[in-house]
Design an enzyme around this catalytic site. Structure first.
Site, short mmCIF file in Angstrom:
data_model
loop_
_atom_site.label_atom_id
_atom_site.label_comp_id
_atom_site.label_asym_id
_atom_site.label_seq_id
_atom_site.Cartn_x
_atom_site.Cartn_y
_atom_site.Cartn_z
N HIS A 1 -4.45 1.07 79.63
CA HIS A 1 -5.27 2.25 79.50
C HIS A 1 -6.91 1.97 81.30
O HIS A 1 -7.11 3.06 81.96
CB HIS A 1 -6.52 2.57 78.73
CG HIS A 1 -6.93 4.56 78.78
ND1 HIS A 1 -7.69 5.05 77.43
CD2 HIS A 1 -6.86 5.37 79.40
CE1 HIS A 1 -8.99 6.13 77.17
NE2 HIS A 1 -7.47 5.94 78.72
N HIS B 1 -5.11 -0.52 75.50
CA HIS B 1 -6.24 -0.72 75.89
C HIS B 1 -6.27 -1.24 77.33
O HIS B 1 -7.55 -0.12 78.14
CB HIS B 1 -7.81 -1.36 74.67
CG HIS B 1 -7.91 -0.96 73.82
ND1 HIS B 1 -8.57 0.31 74.03
CD2 HIS B 1 -8.38 -0.93 72.93
CE1 HIS B 1 -8.99 1.16 72.19
NE2 HIS B 1 -8.75 -0.20 71.31
N HIS C 1 -2.57 -3.92 70.54
CA HIS C 1 -2.88 -3.08 70.04
C HIS C 1 -4.39 -3.02 72.01
O HIS C 1 -4.49 -1.93 71.97
CB HIS C 1 -3.90 -2.80 68.91
CG HIS C 1 -5.36 -1.96 68.96
ND1 HIS C 1 -5.47 -0.86 68.26
CD2 HIS C 1 -6.90 -2.35 69.79
CE1 HIS C 1 -6.06 -0.13 68.64
NE2 HIS C 1 -6.95 -0.85 69.43
N GLU C 2 -4.91 -4.03 71.59
CA GLU C 2 -6.15 -4.65 72.65
C GLU C 2 -4.74 -4.69 74.33
O GLU C 2 -5.83 -3.91 75.14
CB GLU C 2 -6.49 -5.98 72.26
CG GLU C 2 -7.10 -6.14 71.68
CD GLU C 2 -8.63 -5.05 71.02
OE1 GLU C 2 -8.95 -4.22 72.11
OE2 GLU C 2 -8.81 -4.54 70.04
ZN LIG Z 1 -8.99 -0.27 69.63
#
Ligand SMILES: [Zn+2]
Length: 684
Positions: free
Chosen positions: A482, A479, A475-476
């Site tokens: 991104h 990010h 998940h991280e």
């Molecule tokens: Zn998040």
């Protein structure tokens, strides 16, 4: 005395980054440096702002918009290192500085957004925007900047500005009060139990309850508290129905117990002020104001998502309840099935259906292997590669530095990661940037980091993760991608600078690749034998993911719907709690499930402004990520190159340079329906 006389921003290691790989030289940064450098950097930013606002030249994109975006470089640099330290490696000095710097920063930036001369120049450009021949990204940045000023009250007359400032101040102190009241109710309530009352509870829960009792001066006993980490497992595992009921009632009444900590009036006043604020700024409702710069844009769009999900979730929960009632009857219960029975019988059902233990999975999820898997997936999808650079000092010896390279071998940026828990780190997991990537002016390569809180193994042993922890790592890292893959001109739309209901797409989407069979086959290898995870274990793990979705979706969606009901009306309800009850009745809320957050303790919405009219965002992003991953599934190839390129270009590289709906449609060809999310949750 002005501190700028003693700090030279042009040479200080906090603001001139001349360490290895262009990082700050962390070995030359002392805790006492931050205060004076902040003061000097704030002063220098203010001087830049004054120069832009006071310019005698006619406003241009270069001398106003670009100058504004590039101003404050030293402040950015010292801030990014400071906030990294404050979260990942803090101490008493850093915490004291934090209390000093937060209000200074907020005064500084609110003065900029109320600067009339500066707004006049932005407004001039905005009014002429159609004749300026701007490329789409520049036009969007101009519009966003203008809107940001307007939403902060720049267009109001003097009286309006004064009223808005007063409303904001009052809302902020009410929000603080709300949070403190909930905390007080949670702190003041505990149910003390003895050995006989806790028979059958799992060890981790018993030790947490023993610890809680000892902290409250009752050593040798056990305490149920209203912390979610005790409340939920207690409701799940306690055989004592009477105790489950007591605890349930206390938990759902937080903030509504009368006396000084009661939030009823706080909520009423906040809703009234929010409605007034929206009206003052020219919006139909507070939800319209909050949603204006999101992907959903309108309360109607939010309802178009939540309403069908609500219906499906009600059906699923009703079916699940029948099965739970059967289990209760089999267990000899004659009581009417109640809200404090749900978690308890759901756990019995789970054990009956999926007989496997988390402990069986752990040896297959070695931290180093899961990191490799994260990198490997990024290489397969987007062509970027990662190379660890050892021996480079960062904020703590555990922080690691990786060079990120493009397909052609050129340098893309840096990725730093700090995986292990320690007392100087706050809990949770997060991504942030020491430097965002952009092309404007001198340009900058992204320096992105991830912080985790995994338990550090003894020296020489491999760190092992739970499935949830491995998911968090993915998940991280989503990010982080991104931030690292960003390919925009303007700093203010770089990387994760996107709306609240779009920002979790890159992260939640990335989680899907953790359970792609090819990824697990290659990286989920047993720590002792080196053998891949057996197929039947993998299947059970995947099947268990949708278990309990009816309950979880009802409790979440009920809270999201109440949040919208409060804020999408033009006025405020005179009695919010009566309004909550009436709205739930209209929705056919089952009395066997409670809202995940009831109004008097709904911190997302009332302890500050963060997720007001925004609790839906979590599910909104989930609709996007489920639909986006199903695009790959439809091709039969989780690494389909053509699709991956569209994903890179339109989602991971695009930041906030375009409207999120336009970006999503460019990737997928159409907007998503909630269908894939409902399948993912097991609702259809
Ligand atoms: Zn998040």
């Amino acid at each position: 005395m002005s501190s700028s006389k003693t700090v030279d921003l042009a040479t200080h290691p906090l603001t001139l980054w001349q360490g290895p790989l262009g990082l700050p030289d962390f070995t030359r940064i002392g805790d006492n440096d931050f205060g004076p450098v902040f003061d000097a950097a704030l002063e220098s930013h203010q001087a830049e702002i004054d120069a832009i606002a006071g310019s005698s030249e006619a406003p241009t994109i270069d001398n106003t918009l670009a100058a504004l975006e590039l101003a404050g470089e030293p402040l950015d640099r010292v801030s990014s290192i400071f906030w990294c330290r404050a979260g990942a490696h803090t101490n008493d000095d850093i915490q004291a500085l934090e209390r000093d710097i937060s209000p200074k920063m907020s005064r500084h930036f609110s003065a900029i957004s109320m600067n009339e001369k500066l707004f006049a120049r932005i407004d001039d450009l905005y009014q002429r925007r159609d004749s300026l021949n701007l490329d789409p990204e520049t036009l969007r940045v101009l519009e966003k900047t203008w809107k940001g000023f307007v939403r902060s009250g720049a267009k109001l007359d003097a009286e309006g500005k004064k009223r808005l400032a007063a409303i904001n101040e009052e809302l902020s102190s009410l929000g603080t009060k709300f949070g403190q009241n909930v905390l007080a109710d949670e702190r003041d309530w505990a149910l003390f139990l003895d050995e006989a009352d806790v028979a059958g509870l799992p060890d981790f829960l018993k030790s947490a309850m023993a610890e809680a009792a000892e902290m409250r001066g009752q050593k040798g006993r056990y305490a149920v508290t209203l912390s979610r980490s005790i409340y939920e497992p207690f409701s799940t595992f306690s055989e004592r129905r009477d105790l489950r009921e007591t605890v349930f009632r206390a938990f759902t009444m937080r903030g509504q117990n009368g006396g000084a900590s009661d939030n009823t009036d706080v909520v009423r006043d906040m809703l009234k002020l929010r409605a007034e604020k929206a009206k003052l700024l020219g919006y139909e409702s507070f939800a319209a104001l909050k949603l204006d710069d999101t992907m959903a844009k309108t309360p109607k769009a939010v309802h178009d998502l939540l309403d069908p999900v609500w219906q499906k979730a009600l059906e699923k929960a009703a079916n699940d309840q029948k099965e739970l009632e059967r289990l209760a009857t089999e267990a000899g219960s004659n009581d009417k099935f109640a809200a404090w029975d749900w978690r308890f019988y759901q756990e019995k059902l789970r054990a009956e259906k999926f007989a496997f233990d988390e402990a069986e999975l752990k040896p297959y999820l070695q931290l180093e292997r899961v990191i490799d898997a994260c990198f490997d997936v990024a290489t397969n999808l987007f062509g970027v590669t990662f190379e660890e650079k050892r021996g480079i000092a960062a904020w703590h010896p555990d922080a690691r530095v990786f060079m990120v390279k493009n397909v052609d071998g050129s340098e893309r940026g840096l990725f730093l990661a700090d995986y292990f828990a320690r007392p100087s780190k706050r809990s949770g997991a997060w991504m942030s940037a020491l430097k965002s990537g952009y092309k404007l002016g001198p340009g900058a390569k992204p320096v992105i980091y991830n912080i985790m809180n995994f338990a550090k193994p003894p020296a020489g042993e491999a760190a092992l993760l739970s499935v949830d922890e491995a998911k968090t790592l993915f998940h991280e890292f989503g990010h982080a991608l991104h931030g690292m893959l960003t390919d925009v001109t303007w700093p203010s739309v770089s990387g994760t600078s996107v709306s609240r209901d779009f920002v979790e797409l890159p992260s939640q989407l990335y989680e899907h690749w953790l359970t792609v069979p090819a990824v697990l086959e290659k990286h989920a290898l047993h720590v002792k034998t080196g053998k891949p995870m057996p197929k039947d274990l993998l299947d059970k793990m995947l099947a268990a993911r949708t278990f309990g979705a009816g309950f979880a979706t009802v409790e979440f969606t009920a809270s999201a719907l109440i949040d919208m009901a409060y804020h999408a009306r033009p006025d405020a309800p005179a009695e919010p709690l009566r309004f909550e009850a009436e709205t739930l009745e209209k929705l056919d809320m089952p009395d066997t499930i409670a809202m995940r957050h009831r109004t008097p303790h709904f911190g997302h919405v009332f302890a500050g402004d963060g997720y007001s009219a925004g609790y839906y965002s979590y599910m909104w992003s989930e609709v996007l990520d489920a639909d986006a991953f199903s695009a790959f599934e439809e091709t039969g190839d989780p690494f389909n190159p053509e699709l991956a390129e569209r994903l890179r270009k339109n989602i991971y590289a695009a930041g906030g340079s375009k409207d999120p709906e336009e970006l999503y449609t460019a990737f997928r060809g159409k907007m998503p329906s909630p269908e894939a999310m409902m399948v993912k949750r097991g609702l259809v």
